[in-house]
Design an enzyme around this catalytic site. Sequence first.
Site, PDB file in Angstrom:
ATOM      1  N   HIS A  30      -2.317  10.120   9.359  1.00 33.87           N
ATOM      2  CA  HIS A  30      -2.648   8.937   8.561  1.00 33.87           C
ATOM      3  C   HIS A  30      -1.547   7.907   8.737  1.00 33.87           C
ATOM      4  CE1 HIS A  30      -6.006  11.016   6.835  1.00 33.87           C
ATOM      5  NE2 HIS A  30      -5.211  12.069   6.712  1.00 33.87           N
TER       6      HIS A  30
ATOM      7  N   PHE B  28      -8.951   1.108  10.267  1.00 36.15           N
ATOM      8  CA  PHE B  28      -9.279   0.310   9.083  1.00 36.15           C
ATOM      9  C   PHE B  28      -9.149  -1.181   9.389  1.00 36.15           C
ATOM     10  CE2 PHE B  28      -8.348   4.465   7.475  1.00 36.15           C
ATOM     11  CZ  PHE B  28      -9.171   4.626   6.374  1.00 36.15           C
TER      12      PHE B  28
ATOM     13  N   PHE C 119       0.845  -1.189   0.000  1.00 38.40           N
ATOM     14  CA  PHE C 119       0.000   0.000   0.000  1.00 38.40           C
ATOM     15  C   PHE C 119       0.880   1.239   0.000  1.00 38.40           C
ATOM     16  CE2 PHE C 119      -2.614   3.390   1.792  1.00 38.40           C
ATOM     17  CZ  PHE C 119      -3.731   3.293   0.966  1.00 38.40           C
TER      18      PHE C 119
ATOM     19  N   SER D 225      -6.745   6.647  10.365  1.00 38.07           N
ATOM     20  CA  SER D 225      -6.814   8.043   9.915  1.00 38.07           C
ATOM     21  C   SER D 225      -7.513   8.870  10.966  1.00 38.07           C
ATOM     22  CB  SER D 225      -7.622   8.165   8.622  1.00 38.07           C
ATOM     23  OG  SER D 225      -6.897   7.699   7.517  1.00 38.07           O
TER      24      SER D 225
ATOM     25  N   CYS E  88      -4.181   9.136  -0.428  1.00 36.05           N
ATOM     26  CA  CYS E  88      -3.049   8.208  -0.513  1.00 36.05           C
ATOM     27  C   CYS E  88      -3.378   7.057  -1.461  1.00 36.05           C
ATOM     28  CB  CYS E  88      -2.683   7.701   0.876  1.00 36.05           C
ATOM     29  SG  CYS E  88      -4.025   6.798   1.672  1.00 36.05           S
TER      30      CYS E  88
ATOM     31  N   GLU F  23       1.940  -1.437   8.181  1.00 36.19           N
ATOM     32  CA  GLU F  23       2.628  -2.664   7.762  1.00 36.19           C
ATOM     33  C   GLU F  23       4.141  -2.455   7.693  1.00 36.19           C
ATOM     34  OE1 GLU F  23      -0.192  -1.414   6.366  1.00 36.19           O
ATOM     35  OE2 GLU F  23      -1.258  -2.968   5.212  1.00 36.19           O
TER      36      GLU F  23
ATOM     37  N   GLU G 229      -9.297   6.963   1.686  1.00 29.23           N
ATOM     38  CA  GLU G 229      -7.878   7.222   1.504  1.00 29.23           C
ATOM     39  C   GLU G 229      -7.601   8.662   1.930  1.00 29.23           C
ATOM     40  OE1 GLU G 229      -9.522   5.501  -0.846  1.00 29.23           O
ATOM     41  OE2 GLU G 229      -8.393   3.613  -1.084  1.00 29.23           O
ATOM     42  N   SER G 230      -7.424   8.863   3.245  1.00 26.71           N
ATOM     43  CA  SER G 230      -6.983  10.136   3.832  1.00 26.71           C
ATOM     44  C   SER G 230      -8.111  11.127   4.111  1.00 26.71           C
ATOM     45  CB  SER G 230      -5.819  10.746   3.051  1.00 26.71           C
ATOM     46  OG  SER G 230      -4.769   9.791   2.942  1.00 26.71           O
TER      47      SER G 230
END
Lengths: 329, 329
Positions: free
Chosen positions: A242, A222, A6, A228, A83, A246, A68-69
């Site tokens: 954010h 998430f 990601f 976020s 992102c 991983e 995404e953000s």
Amino acid sequence: MTGHFFEGAEKLLEIWFLSSNNNSGTDKGNNDLRNIPRDLIEEVLNLVNCKVLKYAQSATTDTYVLSESSMFIFQSHFVLKTCGETTLLHAVQPMLALARDYCEFDKVDQVFYSRRKFLRPELQKAPHSSFDHEVAYLDSIFEGGCAYVLGRTNDDCWYLYTLDKTCAGTKSDQTLEIIMTELDPEKMKIFYQENTSSAAEATQKAAIDKIFPNAKIFDYLFDPCGYSMNGLLPDGHYFTIHITPEPDFSYVSFETNVSYNQYQDIVRKILKMFNPGKFTTTIFGGSAATSLDSQRKIFQYSDYGRVDHQIVCLVDYDLIYSYYKKYPS
Amino acid sequence: MTGHFFEGAEKLLEIWFLSSNNNSGTDKGNNDLRNIPRDLIEEVLNLVNCKVLKYAQSATTDTYVLSESSMFIFQSHFVLKTCGETTLLHAVQPMLALARDYCEFDKVDQVFYSRRKFLRPELQKAPHSSFDHEVAYLDSIFEGGCAYVLGRTNDDCWYLYTLDKTCAGTKSDQTLEIIMTELDPEKMKIFYQENTSSAAEATQKAAIDKIFPNAKIFDYLFDPCGYSMNGLLPDGHYFTIHITPEPDFSYVSFETNVSYNQYQDIVRKILKMFNPGKFTTTIFGGSAATSLDSQRKIFQYSDYGRVDHQIVCLVDYDLIYSYYKKYPS
């Protein structure tokens, strides 16, 4: 390279508007981006490949936590940060049209588009596959665009596109962004659903609620991991975090527009919170830039060596970019 | 585009050497780049596609005026500057080998490779067709290389490659480079053989001999037009000027390593001499960099607005890049 990946690094767009009708009076009338109907904002976000997860309002700010953000909408400017493989620049033309149609904002006062170098640019969709392509796209919309590269093109670097003009609205604004990589895996464990049951719990465990104790926080955890948050502060100030936890491609970003004098304290807090192996800070400053410049030698952090330090003097403000790496232990 | 074209913009390489045997003593013994036989230097220059037009020596410096620009060889470093479609980077490996074989210089202390954005990059030969290719080439030779872009990637910009290390030799050095375009056609007439009968006459007409009255000047007037000069000053100081006078792609560069305190006066003299439409200055500074930085606001020139101003803090010194355009008259 194969397997799960990601791209945490966000594309970041900020556009400031003006109206020929009424850009100096105190009665802004229709000149307010928050007049744009929410469903039309969501349509624009769909074009970018983002969904709205949370929405909230304060007296000064509309805030969206996105798949995404984040997005923040103020009276005369907005901040959109996305992102992954989102196509943020596809939002530019529709947002200009909405600002014109719903807010009588017929002029662009200033534009900032920036991002860190992607880990895997080959996964990005047009026009985001290279900075040159992004610049060509923006140059097809705006006049007087200037494209800069800060840092090292053969290592970590950060790209900026802005307009070469004196502005009415942005001079009094300032921004601090901290972009962190090679995060501490122990600190990142908080941001997995297997370890933490809710966004609120993640916010508390990480002490994100302690950064600005008076903030209203809108957070999201998430599945299976990632985090976020948008934080609203008085007087149109905000902060947003954010997290891509991983280990193979960990990434954390922090951004705020609170005033300069807090920046060194904030960076220390954030470093303690996330313990990155590497980080960059970008500071945009208006009238206080000269003094920031003279004070720049004090922006030092134990455990970290400053690898790069660059100052760009733009028309109305200065930009200070610094890249730090942890000393070998 | 068709028709006559010449790329005036030079590739500029500076390499500083060290020896593991004797790099701190005062007796440098064999550690002297001027020990390299002249015919072997000429062989390297042939690889780059340059011919030697003039050669001279002072107590500190060997100087070459080339068919495409200039070379200066000092005890522990050299400066090679080549314009047109020359392949300057092909000189790197052979020069490292000569320095090792003839001077016992087995270590590289520092490297600087820089150039302005080419007007017509598509005419350049590998690896000079893009900065990314040049960086890949240099990264295959050196460790710890850092690649920077100063200025605007979508307008005038300037590229730099250097090594991320503390150096023994370069700290006490400094350089000013002035790169000018859109030159005054009247001023440029001097540098055509139809108007001026000799290099010495061009040097006098343009008052280049007045910049440093104590310099030894080695000059060359090309057929039908164009001009190069190397000037040797006491204490290993030098200056060099290269002129491409054709109106469609006029270009003049000036470079010197004299001390900082003269830079503002020098820039004023050079602007008066050539009257460019646009120019950039790059200043590399060592220990005096901080004070330069604080004084940077005084580097202003009547008739010109400063479009870009950037400071890069490198390990041992600072680099100050500024881009100026003439105000509309």
